[in-house]
Scaffold this motif. Structure first.
Motif, short mmCIF file in Angstrom:
data_model
loop_
_atom_site.label_atom_id
_atom_site.label_comp_id
_atom_site.label_asym_id
_atom_site.label_seq_id
_atom_site.Cartn_x
_atom_site.Cartn_y
_atom_site.Cartn_z
N LEU A 148 0.85 -1.18 0.00
CA LEU A 148 0.00 0.00 0.00
C LEU A 148 0.88 1.23 0.00
CD1 LEU A 148 -2.56 -1.05 2.78
CD2 LEU A 148 -2.77 -1.36 0.31
N GLN A 149 0.74 2.06 -1.02
CA GLN A 149 1.48 3.32 -1.06
C GLN A 149 0.58 4.39 -0.46
OE1 GLN A 149 3.56 4.23 -4.65
NE2 GLN A 149 4.14 2.11 -5.03
N ILE A 150 1.00 4.87 0.69
CA ILE A 150 0.16 5.76 1.49
C ILE A 150 0.27 7.18 0.98
CG2 ILE A 150 -0.44 6.50 3.81
CD1 ILE A 150 -0.71 3.51 3.33
N ALA A 151 -0.63 7.53 0.09
CA ALA A 151 -0.80 8.90 -0.40
C ALA A 151 0.51 9.60 -0.72
CB ALA A 151 -1.59 9.71 0.62
N PRO A 152 1.29 9.10 -1.69
CA PRO A 152 2.48 9.86 -2.11
C PRO A 152 2.09 11.28 -2.50
CG PRO A 152 2.41 7.69 -3.14
CD PRO A 152 1.09 7.88 -2.48
N PHE A 153 2.82 12.24 -1.99
CA PHE A 153 2.47 13.65 -2.14
C PHE A 153 3.52 14.36 -3.00
CE2 PHE A 153 2.92 18.08 -0.65
CZ PHE A 153 1.63 18.55 -0.90
N ARG A 154 3.07 15.19 -3.94
CA ARG A 154 3.97 15.98 -4.79
C ARG A 154 3.46 17.40 -4.85
NH1 ARG A 154 7.47 15.14 -9.52
NH2 ARG A 154 7.34 16.94 -10.92
N VAL A 155 4.35 18.35 -4.62
CA VAL A 155 3.99 19.76 -4.72
C VAL A 155 4.97 20.43 -5.68
CG1 VAL A 155 5.42 20.39 -2.72
CG2 VAL A 155 3.57 21.92 -3.44
N GLU A 156 4.44 21.33 -6.53
CA GLU A 156 5.25 22.03 -7.51
C GLU A 156 5.04 23.53 -7.37
OE1 GLU A 156 4.29 20.70 -11.42
OE2 GLU A 156 4.13 18.60 -10.81
N ARG A 157 6.11 24.28 -7.59
CA ARG A 157 5.99 25.74 -7.61
C ARG A 157 6.67 26.25 -8.87
NH1 ARG A 157 8.28 30.68 -6.60
NH2 ARG A 157 6.97 32.20 -5.50
N ALA A 158 5.89 26.83 -9.75
CA ALA A 158 6.43 27.38 -11.00
C ALA A 158 7.22 28.64 -10.71
CB ALA A 158 5.30 27.67 -11.98
N ARG A 159 8.12 28.95 -11.60
CA ARG A 159 8.94 30.14 -11.43
C ARG A 159 8.08 31.40 -11.38
NH1 ARG A 159 13.42 30.39 -15.83
NH2 ARG A 159 13.95 28.41 -14.81
N ALA A 160 6.91 31.34 -12.04
CA ALA A 160 6.00 32.49 -12.04
C ALA A 160 5.28 32.67 -10.71
CB ALA A 160 4.97 32.35 -13.15
N GLY A 161 5.34 31.66 -9.83
CA GLY A 161 4.77 31.81 -8.50
C GLY A 161 3.58 30.93 -8.20
N GLY A 162 3.03 30.23 -9.18
CA GLY A 162 1.86 29.38 -8.93
C GLY A 162 2.24 28.04 -8.34
N TYR A 163 1.36 27.52 -7.47
CA TYR A 163 1.58 26.21 -6.85
C TYR A 163 0.61 25.18 -7.44
CZ TYR A 163 4.57 28.09 -3.14
OH TYR A 163 5.59 28.66 -2.43
N ARG A 164 1.04 23.93 -7.44
CA ARG A 164 0.18 22.82 -7.84
C ARG A 164 0.59 21.61 -7.02
NH1 ARG A 164 0.09 21.71 -14.06
NH2 ARG A 164 2.31 21.43 -13.66
N TRP A 165 -0.38 20.84 -6.58
CA TRP A 165 -0.05 19.67 -5.79
C TRP A 165 -0.95 18.51 -6.15
CZ3 TRP A 165 -3.96 17.56 -3.01
CH2 TRP A 165 -5.00 18.40 -2.61
N GLY A 166 -0.54 17.31 -5.71
CA GLY A 166 -1.34 16.12 -5.95
C GLY A 166 -0.92 15.00 -5.03
N ILE A 167 -1.84 14.10 -4.73
CA ILE A 167 -1.53 12.88 -4.00
C ILE A 167 -2.04 11.71 -4.82
CG2 ILE A 167 -1.55 13.95 -1.72
CD1 ILE A 167 -4.34 12.83 -1.32
N GLU A 168 -1.40 10.55 -4.68
CA GLU A 168 -1.80 9.41 -5.50
C GLU A 168 -1.70 8.11 -4.71
OE1 GLU A 168 -0.78 7.23 -9.74
OE2 GLU A 168 0.07 9.19 -9.29
N PRO A 169 -2.69 7.79 -3.89
CA PRO A 169 -2.67 6.50 -3.19
C PRO A 169 -2.73 5.36 -4.19
CG PRO A 169 -4.80 7.59 -2.94
CD PRO A 169 -3.89 8.58 -3.59
N GLU A 170 -1.95 4.31 -3.93
CA GLU A 170 -1.87 3.17 -4.85
C GLU A 170 -1.84 1.87 -4.06
OE1 GLU A 170 0.64 4.84 -8.71
OE2 GLU A 170 1.62 3.54 -7.25
N ILE A 171 -2.22 0.80 -4.74
CA ILE A 171 -2.07 -0.54 -4.20
C ILE A 171 -1.40 -1.39 -5.27
CG2 ILE A 171 -4.42 -1.18 -4.94
CD1 ILE A 171 -4.47 -3.11 -2.54
N ALA A 172 -0.37 -2.15 -4.87
CA ALA A 172 0.36 -3.03 -5.79
C ALA A 172 0.28 -4.45 -5.28
CB ALA A 172 1.81 -2.58 -5.92
N ILE A 173 0.06 -5.41 -6.19
CA ILE A 173 -0.09 -6.81 -5.82
C ILE A 173 0.81 -7.65 -6.71
CG2 ILE A 173 -1.68 -8.74 -5.50
CD1 ILE A 173 -3.95 -6.73 -5.36
N GLY A 174 1.65 -8.49 -6.09
CA GLY A 174 2.49 -9.42 -6.84
C GLY A 174 1.75 -10.73 -7.06
#
Length: 276
Positions: free
Chosen positions: A53-79
Motif C-alpha cells: 500500500l502506497q500511502i498517499a504519495p504527495f507531490r507539490v510544484e511551484r512554478a517560477r512564475a509563482g503558482g503552486y500545484r499539488w497532488g496525491i496518488e494513493p496506490e495498491i500493488a499486488i504481486g
C-alpha cells in the motif's frame, strides 16, 4: 487433542505468513518505484504474493512564475505472479491559481502491469510496463491515455544504474475538440515520450538508499518545448513493513519551470493465502 494440533498448526502458518511478509518488506527501500521519490524506476517487480500500500504519495510544484500545484496518488500493488505485479492508483490533483479558480478533484484512475524478464547476469535486468489512465473525476483526462515503458537496471561495484524509456499513445490535445480549462490542466503533465537515467547507492547497514536522476520528455502537445528535469531523493526503511521516501528537483526547461518536492510511504503486507 486433535483440535489443539489444528490450532497450533494454524498459529504456525499465520506466523510463517507474517514472517515471510516481513522478510520481503524489510528490503523495500532498495526497490525503487516510479514517483518514490523519483520517476525513474528499477527493473524488478514486487515479490510474488506480496501486497504493498502506497500511502498517499504527495507531490507539490511551484512554478517560477509563482503558482503552486499539488497532488496525491494513493496506490495498491499486488504481486500476483512470479516477476509480475499490477497496480491501481487514484490521483487527486489541484489545478488553478495565478488568478484562475482552484479545483481539487480526482485526476483519473491509473491501471498498470509490470513484468521483469530476467535477473542480472552479464546482461542488465530488463522489464516492461504498461499503463492506462482511465477518465474519472473533474481533473481526469477526456480519453484513455495508454503508455508503454521499457526499463533496464545494471548493478556496478559502486552503484546501480537505471534507464527508462516510455511512449504514450494519445492524440495531440490541440487537434482535439475544445475542452475545459480543468481538462487542459489535467493533461498538462502527460508526455508524448519520456527518457530518463538514474543512479542510486544503498547503505544496507542503515537500510537507506540515495538516488538521483535526469529526465527529458516531450509534452503531448507536439509543438511544446522539451522538458528537462533533475531530481534526487532518499528511501529509508523505518520498520520491517514501512519504507519512507522524500525527494525534490527542478524543471530546467519547458513550460512552467520551477521546483518540485515529493514525499510518501509504503506499507508491505503479505496476502492472506501467501505461501512459503
Amino acid at each position: 487433542m486433535f483440535a489443539h494440533i489444528l490450532r497450533t498448526t494454524g498459529a504456525l502458518l499465520a506466523l510463517g505468513h507474517a514472517t515471510a511478509a516481513v522478510a520481503f518488506a524489510q528490503t523495500d527501500y532498495f526497490n525503487t518505484d516510479a514517483g518514490r521519490p523519483i520517476r525513474v524506476e528499477d527493473a524488478y517487480a514486487l515479490e510474488r504474493q506480496a501486497l504493498e500500500l502506497q500511502i498517499a504519495p504527495f507531490r507539490v510544484e511551484r512554478a517560477r512564475a509563482g503558482g503552486y500545484r499539488w497532488g496525491i496518488e494513493p496506490e495498491i500493488a499486488i504481486g500476483l505472479l512470479p516477476r509480475t505485479h499490477i497496480e491501481v492508483g487514484v490521483p487527486i490533483l489541484q489545478s488553478g491559481g495565478n488568478g484562475l479558480p482552484r479545483t481539487t478533484a480526482v485526476g483519473g484512475v491509473e491501471l498498470s502491469a509490470f513484468y521483469n524478464f530476467n535477473a542480472e547476469t552479464r546482461l542488465p535486468a530488463f522489464a516492461i510496463a504498461g499503463e492506462v489512465v482511465i477518465p474519472a473525476g473533474n481533473l481526469g483526462p477526456s480519453t484513455k491515455i495508454p503508455t508503454i515503458k521499457g526499463i533496464a537496471t545494471r548493478t556496478l561495484p559502486w552503484a546501480r544504474v537505471h534507464v527508462n524509456g516510455q511512449f504514450t499513445f494519445a492524440s495531440d490535445p490541440t487537434t482535439a475538440p475544445p475542452s475545459t480549462r480543468a481538462d487542459a490542466d489535467a493533461n498538462a503533465e502527460y508526455s508524448r515520450w519520456q527518457v530518463g537515467m538514474a543512479v542510486d547507492r544503498s547503505l544496507p547497514l542503515r537500510s537507506m538508499l540515495f538516488t538521483a536522476e535526469v529526465v527529458t520528455s516531450q509534452p503531448l502537445v507536439r509543438a511544446a518545448a522539451l522538458r528537462w528535469d533533475v531530481a534526487g531523493g532518499t528511501r529509508i526503511q523505518l520498520s520491517p513493513r514501512v519504507a519512507f521516501d522524500v525527494g525534490g528537483g527542478y524543471r530546467l526547461t519547458g513550460e512552467d519551470p520551477g521546483w518540485f518536492a515529493t514525499t510518501g510511504a509504503a506499507v508491505a503486507i503479505g496476502l492472506p493465502w501467501r505461501g512459503n
